[in-house]
Design an enzyme around this catalytic site. Structure first.
Site, PDB file in Angstrom:
ATOM      1  CG  HIS A 154      40.317   9.377 -24.173  1.00 44.44           C
ATOM      2  ND1 HIS A 154      39.759   8.272 -23.570  1.00 44.44           N
ATOM      3  CD2 HIS A 154      41.646   9.129 -24.258  1.00 44.44           C
ATOM      4  CE1 HIS A 154      40.709   7.384 -23.310  1.00 44.44           C
ATOM      5  NE2 HIS A 154      41.870   7.877 -23.718  1.00 44.44           N
ATOM      6  CE1 TYR A 189      31.948   6.540 -20.121  1.00 40.89           C
ATOM      7  CE2 TYR A 189      30.572   6.129 -18.205  1.00 40.89           C
ATOM      8  CZ  TYR A 189      31.618   6.793 -18.813  1.00 40.89           C
ATOM      9  OH  TYR A 189      32.333   7.732 -18.092  1.00 40.89           O
ATOM     10  N   PRO A 218      29.504   7.971  -9.939  1.00 41.94           N
ATOM     11  CG  PRO A 218      30.945   6.189  -9.577  1.00 41.94           C
ATOM     12  CD  PRO A 218      29.715   6.838  -9.046  1.00 41.94           C
ATOM     13  CE  LYS A 254      30.208  15.954 -16.060  1.00 45.13           C
ATOM     14  NZ  LYS A 254      31.321  16.433 -16.844  1.00 45.13           N
ATOM     15  CE1 TYR A 279      33.482  11.743 -20.222  1.00 46.75           C
ATOM     16  CE2 TYR A 279      31.573  10.459 -19.539  1.00 46.75           C
ATOM     17  CZ  TYR A 279      32.947  10.602 -19.653  1.00 46.75           C
ATOM     18  OH  TYR A 279      33.787   9.612 -19.182  1.00 46.75           O
TER      19      TYR A 279
HETATM   20  P1  FAS Z   1      38.109  13.894  -0.731  1.00 47.33           P
HETATM   21  O1  FAS Z   1      37.217  12.901  -0.043  1.00 47.33           O
HETATM   22  O2  FAS Z   1      38.969  13.436  -1.871  1.00 47.33           O
HETATM   23  O3  FAS Z   1      39.107  14.571   0.346  1.00 47.33           O
HETATM   24  C1  FAS Z   1      38.628  14.905   1.639  1.00 47.33           C
HETATM   25  C2  FAS Z   1      39.827  14.806   2.579  1.00 47.33           C
HETATM   26  O4  FAS Z   1      39.404  15.272   3.886  1.00 47.33           O
HETATM   27  C3  FAS Z   1      40.316  13.371   2.771  1.00 47.33           C
HETATM   28  O5  FAS Z   1      41.702  13.304   2.524  1.00 47.33           O
HETATM   29  C4  FAS Z   1      39.972  13.043   4.220  1.00 47.33           C
HETATM   30  O6  FAS Z   1      40.939  12.198   4.832  1.00 47.33           O
HETATM   31  C5  FAS Z   1      39.973  14.411   4.868  1.00 47.33           C
HETATM   32  N1  FAS Z   1      39.139  14.519   6.068  1.00 47.33           N
HETATM   33  C6  FAS Z   1      37.972  13.902   6.352  1.00 47.33           C
HETATM   34  N2  FAS Z   1      37.511  14.288   7.561  1.00 47.33           N
HETATM   35  C7  FAS Z   1      38.393  15.194   8.045  1.00 47.33           C
HETATM   36  C8  FAS Z   1      38.468  15.954   9.243  1.00 47.33           C
HETATM   37  N3  FAS Z   1      37.524  15.857  10.182  1.00 47.33           N
HETATM   38  N4  FAS Z   1      39.527  16.794   9.427  1.00 47.33           N
HETATM   39  C9  FAS Z   1      40.506  16.893   8.477  1.00 47.33           C
HETATM   40  N5  FAS Z   1      40.501  16.181   7.312  1.00 47.33           N
HETATM   41  C10 FAS Z   1      39.443  15.352   7.107  1.00 47.33           C
HETATM   42  N6  FAS Z   1      34.873  10.352  -8.923  1.00 47.33           N
HETATM   43  C11 FAS Z   1      34.956  10.123 -10.257  1.00 47.33           C
HETATM   44  O7  FAS Z   1      34.770  11.070 -11.043  1.00 47.33           O
HETATM   45  N7  FAS Z   1      35.257   8.868 -10.738  1.00 47.33           N
HETATM   46  C12 FAS Z   1      35.489   7.809  -9.905  1.00 47.33           C
HETATM   47  O8  FAS Z   1      35.746   6.698 -10.362  1.00 47.33           O
HETATM   48  C13 FAS Z   1      35.423   8.003  -8.513  1.00 47.33           C
HETATM   49  N8  FAS Z   1      35.679   6.972  -7.667  1.00 47.33           N
HETATM   50  C14 FAS Z   1      35.558   7.185  -6.323  1.00 47.33           C
HETATM   51  C15 FAS Z   1      35.791   6.136  -5.407  1.00 47.33           C
HETATM   52  C16 FAS Z   1      35.636   6.348  -4.032  1.00 47.33           C
HETATM   53  C17 FAS Z   1      35.863   5.197  -3.070  1.00 47.33           C
HETATM   54  C18 FAS Z   1      35.251   7.618  -3.550  1.00 47.33           C
HETATM   55  C19 FAS Z   1      35.014   7.859  -2.074  1.00 47.33           C
HETATM   56  C20 FAS Z   1      35.042   8.666  -4.439  1.00 47.33           C
HETATM   57  C21 FAS Z   1      35.210   8.465  -5.833  1.00 47.33           C
HETATM   58  N9  FAS Z   1      35.015   9.504  -6.742  1.00 47.33           N
HETATM   59  C22 FAS Z   1      35.099   9.310  -8.067  1.00 47.33           C
HETATM   60  C23 FAS Z   1      34.720  10.843  -6.298  1.00 47.33           C
HETATM   61  C24 FAS Z   1      36.002  11.476  -5.872  1.00 47.33           C
HETATM   62  O9  FAS Z   1      36.862  11.612  -6.978  1.00 47.33           O
HETATM   63  C25 FAS Z   1      35.665  12.801  -5.227  1.00 47.33           C
HETATM   64  O10 FAS Z   1      34.793  13.540  -6.055  1.00 47.33           O
HETATM   65  C26 FAS Z   1      36.897  13.633  -4.927  1.00 47.33           C
HETATM   66  O11 FAS Z   1      37.760  12.852  -4.145  1.00 47.33           O
HETATM   67  C27 FAS Z   1      36.436  14.898  -4.206  1.00 47.33           C
HETATM   68  O12 FAS Z   1      37.550  15.527  -3.680  1.00 47.33           O
HETATM   69  P2  FAS Z   1      37.450  16.261  -2.258  1.00 47.33           P
HETATM   70  O13 FAS Z   1      36.216  17.091  -2.232  1.00 47.33           O
HETATM   71  O14 FAS Z   1      38.773  16.865  -2.046  1.00 47.33           O
HETATM   72  O15 FAS Z   1      37.151  15.091  -1.184  1.00 47.33           O
HETATM   73  C1  PHB Z   2      37.648   5.967 -13.969  1.00 45.91           C
HETATM   74  O1  PHB Z   2      38.512   5.855 -14.860  1.00 45.91           O
HETATM   75  O2  PHB Z   2      37.882   5.705 -12.756  1.00 45.91           O
HETATM   76  C2  PHB Z   2      36.258   6.422 -14.337  1.00 45.91           C
HETATM   77  C3  PHB Z   2      36.039   6.919 -15.614  1.00 45.91           C
HETATM   78  C4  PHB Z   2      34.765   7.351 -15.956  1.00 45.91           C
HETATM   79  C5  PHB Z   2      33.730   7.253 -15.040  1.00 45.91           C
HETATM   80  C6  PHB Z   2      33.973   6.752 -13.741  1.00 45.91           C
HETATM   81  C7  PHB Z   2      35.242   6.325 -13.406  1.00 45.91           C
HETATM   82  O3  PHB Z   2      32.484   7.656 -15.382  1.00 45.91           O
END
Ligand code: FAS
Ligand code: PHB
Length: 381
Positions: A72, A191, A284, A288, A374
């Site tokens: 994009h 947005y 979100p 980032k 961004y």
């Molecule tokens: P993660 O949380 O992905 O991974 C951590 C891992 O550690 C998990 O698999 C967990 O099961 C494991 N774990 C936890 N405790 C443990 C323990 N005691 N022992 C061993 N393993 C353990 N970011 C965006 O940019 N856009 C979005 O739309 C967006 N939506 C999101 C929606 C939700 C519900 C959440 C929670 C986050 C969202 N995020 C979004 C942010 C997300 O993308 C995170 O930034 C990304 O998953 C970060 O990756 P990790 O740091 O690997 O953490």
């Molecule tokens: C998504 O596609 O999940 C998304 C994209 C942009 C954002 C947040 C979430 O700022």
């Protein structure tokens, strides 16, 4: 058992770190509480910055991204009655890619460069070891030279890192997110600021859309019927404005995501190094979260290879300061996008937000500032 690095968590941070350490000749073992299927199925981020794409490509993880991802040039910013396109390539010389976190996770698992113990429990971090119970219920001890806390916001590493400072900002609203089996109604993300609340039209592929609505904290997703969701999305995204139409479709997933900013410093404590959501959380709105996890791990892998393969501790000693520069830049940008675009109900706020949006969409300086942040600053910023 013995290895050089124990990685706690098999999300994108943990698996990418294992992949990078493997390429650098450093042994690692990943410990994950959930099953591989559960981790792979979690619906999360959708946008990759240019520097994330370049990093993934540079380590052999870019072929499916290039084939199935969608580049994009920018985004649309929407206010009632007007929609403006910001072209990041013209403004900042960089694009972004739509490629879901679930796809990044699949590519990391397929690379199979990590030794992962799934469905472990009772993970305890010690000075130079990690103890845990494996999926067969057997107690294990892993002696290590370093530990990487990649276990997200609910893991054990945060507390084990004995933070000196914890910064937190909880926002007075959440996002209701829906995954929809329908072609996106837009070519690039929209947005939208609206007095009823923020809305975002994103996507996952030419046949799957991803949309979000600002809702009050504590919202029960059961209170939002499909019709109510589509009606609010149509209003906020400007359905019917200049002939534009929002096309609804079957909703396959609904969830409510609370919004907060969190940073814990330092990101290192002795042999324990934090990366990704274990160290910081961003709302979100700035897309980032995943990109910051990738940037942390790019720095941490170089530090651990220098330390454990070459005996050079300089990058490990500067890791926390180096990572936090980008963490704070992305934390500020995510806060800035969030407070600019979400309705607070306060008429003074609304005038400030609309004025800011008019400036960002009419001034090259304002638009470039958003585009630079961004589309992503170079790793190591
Ligand atoms: P993660 O949380 O992905 O991974 C951590 C891992 O550690 C998990 O698999 C967990 O099961 C494991 N774990 C936890 N405790 C443990 C323990 N005691 N022992 C061993 N393993 C353990 N970011 C965006 O940019 N856009 C979005 O739309 C967006 N939506 C999101 C929606 C939700 C519900 C959440 C929670 C986050 C969202 N995020 C979004 C942010 C997300 O993308 C995170 O930034 C990304 O998953 C970060 O990756 P990790 O740091 O690997 O953490
Ligand atoms: C998504 O596609 O999940 C998304 C994209 C942009 C954002 C947040 C979430 O700022």
């Amino acid at each position: 058992m013995r290895t050089q690095v124990a990685i706690i968590g098999a999300g994108p941070a943990g698996l990418l770190l294992a992949h990078l350490l493997h390429r650098g000749g450093v042994d690692a073992v990943v410990l994950e509480t959930r099953s591989q299927e559960y981790v792979a199925a979690r619906i999360r981020a959708g946008i990759l910055e240019s520097s994330s794409v370049e990093l993934l490509e540079s380590v052999g993880l870019g072929s499916r991204l290039r084939a199935e991802g969608h580049e994009h040039r920018g985004i649309y910013l929407q206010m009632p009655g007007e929609r403006h396109h910001l072209d990041f390539v013209d403004l900042a010389g960089r694009s972004v890619w739509v490629y879901g976190q679930t796809e990044v996770q699949k590519d990391l698992v397929a690379a199979a460069t990590a030794v992962v113990h799934y469905e472990v429990s009772d993970v305890v971090l010690h000075e130079s070891a990690v103890t845990f119970v494996d999926s067969a219920g057997v107690s294990q001890r892993l002696d290590v030279d370093a530990i990487a806390g990649c276990d997200g916001s609910f893991g054990v590493s945060r507390a084990a890192a004995a933070p000196e400072q914890q910064f937190e900002r909880v926002y007075p609203y959440s996002w209701l997110g829906v995954l929809v089996d329908v072609a996106p109604s837009t070519d690039e993300l929209i947005y939208a600021w609206h007095p009823d609340g923020f809305a975002l039209h994103s996507m996952r592929s030419p046949t799957v859309s991803r949309l979000y609505l600002q809702v009050p904290n504590g919202t029960d997703v059961a209170d939002w019927s499909d019709d109510r969701i589509w009606s609010a999305l149509a209003t906020r995204l400007g359905h019917g404005q200049d002939g534009w139409k929002l096309t609804p479709g079957p909703i396959t997933d609904k969830s409510v995501l609370p919004m907060r900013s969190y940073v814990q410093t330092p990101m290192r404590s002795g042999r324990l190094f934090l990366a990704g959501d274990a160290a910081h959380i961003v709302p979100p709105t700035g897309a980032k979260g995943l990109n910051l996890a990738i940037a942390d791990v790019a720095l941490l892998s170089r530090a651990l290879v220098a330390l454990l393969r070459d005996g050079d501790a300089r990058l490990a000693d500067s890791y926390s300061d180096d990572a936090l520069r980008r963490v704070w830049r992305c934390t500020h940008f995510s806060w800035w996008m969030t407070t600019m675009l979400h309705a607070s109900g306060d008429p003074f706020d609304a005038q400030l937000q609309l004025s800011q949006l008019r400036w960002v969409t009419s001034s090259a300086a304002g638009a470039t500032g958003l585009a630079e942040n961004y589309a992503g600053l170079p790793i190591g910023f």
